[in-house]
Design a protein around this motif. Structure first.
Motif, PDB file in Angstrom:
ATOM      1  N   GLY A   1       0.870  -1.141   0.010  1.00  0.00           N
ATOM      2  CA  GLY A   1      -0.040   0.160  -0.029  1.00  0.00           C
ATOM      3  C   GLY A   1       0.782   1.231  -0.038  1.00  0.00           C
ATOM      4  N   LEU A   2       1.883   1.135   0.701  1.00  0.00           N
ATOM      5  CA  LEU A   2       2.971   2.407   0.770  1.00  0.00           C
ATOM      6  C   LEU A   2       3.787   2.406  -0.784  1.00  0.00           C
ATOM      7  CD1 LEU A   2       4.267   2.171   4.453  1.00  0.00           C
ATOM      8  CD2 LEU A   2       2.765   4.092   3.225  1.00  0.00           C
TER       9      LEU A   2
ATOM     10  N   CYS B   1      10.282  12.247  -6.961  1.00  0.00           N
ATOM     11  CA  CYS B   1      10.616  11.150  -8.048  1.00  0.00           C
ATOM     12  C   CYS B   1       9.284  10.709  -8.679  1.00  0.00           C
ATOM     13  CB  CYS B   1      11.022   9.907  -6.856  1.00  0.00           C
ATOM     14  SG  CYS B   1      12.808  10.086  -6.128  1.00  0.00           S
ATOM     15  N   LEU B   2       8.224  10.738  -7.974  1.00  0.00           N
ATOM     16  CA  LEU B   2       7.293  10.317  -8.612  1.00  0.00           C
ATOM     17  C   LEU B   2       6.607  11.459  -9.559  1.00  0.00           C
ATOM     18  CD1 LEU B   2       4.871   8.959  -5.615  1.00  0.00           C
ATOM     19  CD2 LEU B   2       6.171   7.736  -7.465  1.00  0.00           C
TER      20      LEU B   2
ATOM     21  N   ARG C   1       0.534   4.378  -2.604  1.00  0.00           N
ATOM     22  CA  ARG C   1       0.091   3.890  -3.928  1.00  0.00           C
ATOM     23  C   ARG C   1      -1.492   4.648  -4.235  1.00  0.00           C
ATOM     24  NH1 ARG C   1       2.708  -0.342  -6.796  1.00  0.00           N
ATOM     25  NH2 ARG C   1       3.725  -1.174  -5.114  1.00  0.00           N
ATOM     26  N   ALA C   2      -2.328   4.400  -3.268  1.00  0.00           N
ATOM     27  CA  ALA C   2      -3.664   4.903  -3.244  1.00  0.00           C
ATOM     28  C   ALA C   2      -3.805   6.329  -3.891  1.00  0.00           C
ATOM     29  CB  ALA C   2      -4.477   4.648  -2.119  1.00  0.00           C
ATOM     30  N   VAL C   3      -2.810   7.339  -3.248  1.00  0.00           N
ATOM     31  CA  VAL C   3      -2.860   8.608  -3.558  1.00  0.00           C
ATOM     32  C   VAL C   3      -2.090   9.080  -4.823  1.00  0.00           C
ATOM     33  CG1 VAL C   3      -2.428  10.945  -2.549  1.00  0.00           C
ATOM     34  CG2 VAL C   3      -3.120   8.827  -0.974  1.00  0.00           C
ATOM     35  N   GLU C   4      -1.408   8.165  -5.421  1.00  0.00           N
ATOM     36  CA  GLU C   4      -0.565   8.534  -6.715  1.00  0.00           C
ATOM     37  C   GLU C   4      -1.218   8.993  -7.652  1.00  0.00           C
ATOM     38  OE1 GLU C   4       2.841   6.052  -9.291  1.00  0.00           O
ATOM     39  OE2 GLU C   4       2.129   5.091  -7.506  1.00  0.00           O
TER      40      GLU C   4
END
Length: 185
Positions: A86-87, A114-115, A153-156
């Motif tokens: 999840g992270l 980085c994202l 991951r959920a907020v990406e």
């Protein structure tokens, strides 16, 4: 009591910071990681290393549990893998072997700049860090100015430009998607 330094001694020691000399020391790998991921503070990388070390130790302890506690081990391993997935720190939820190879670089790769590079919103990390510090990026409804933000991951999917950002206007102009209503506002 220490005597006051003479003028020539002050001149020699002008660039030397005697208060934080331990913070300047570090291994070559650490310095390379600080430069590669554009980390502003060494303490962030030290914290990432400590977190990775803790996760690896926890995975080893779970692996070494006896056969009598197989159900507990499976439950805890699944919870740990789900949390790390999840992270965004691991890519799969299959086994604890991926947890045992977790490094501080995994934490660095989940930082917002980085994202931004990964999502092709910036050409390189230097520009991405600048965009974040200047307030051009938001995550969900929140404007983020801290490049050390770890994005799960959920907020990406919710990483976008701020509505009033000049960069957003340039991107919309380039893609010919800018609305005339935006020009008046």
């Amino acid at each position: 009591m220490v005597r006051k330094l003479k003028y020539h001694e002050q001149k020699l020691l002008r660039r030397l910071e005697l208060v934080s000399w331990e913070a300047a020391a570090g291994s070559l790998a650490e310095v390379k990681a600080l430069r590669r991921y554009r980390l502003g503070r060494r303490e962030d990388y030290v914290q990432y290393k400590a977190l990775a070390r803790t996760v690896r130790a926890l995975a080893r302890r779970l692996r070494d549990l006896g056969p009598a506690s197989a159900a507990f081990r499976a439950r805890c391993a699944a919870a740990l893998l789900e949390k790390l997935y999840g992270l965004g720190l691991v890519n799969c939820r299959r086994s604890l072997a991926v947890c045992e190879s977790l490094s501080a670089a995994a934490f660095c790769r989940r930082r917002l700049p980085c994202l931004l590079v990964k999502l092709r919103m910036a050409q390189n990390l230097r520009h991405a860090v600048t965009f974040v510090e200047q307030g051009h990026v938001r995550v969900g409804p929140e404007v983020v100015t801290d490049p050390a933000l770890l994005v799960p991951r959920a907020v990406e999917d919710f990483i976008t430009w701020v509505d009033a950002s000049r960069l957003r206007q340039k991107v919309l102009d380039y893609n010919q998607e800018r609305d005339d209503f935006d020009l008046a506002a």
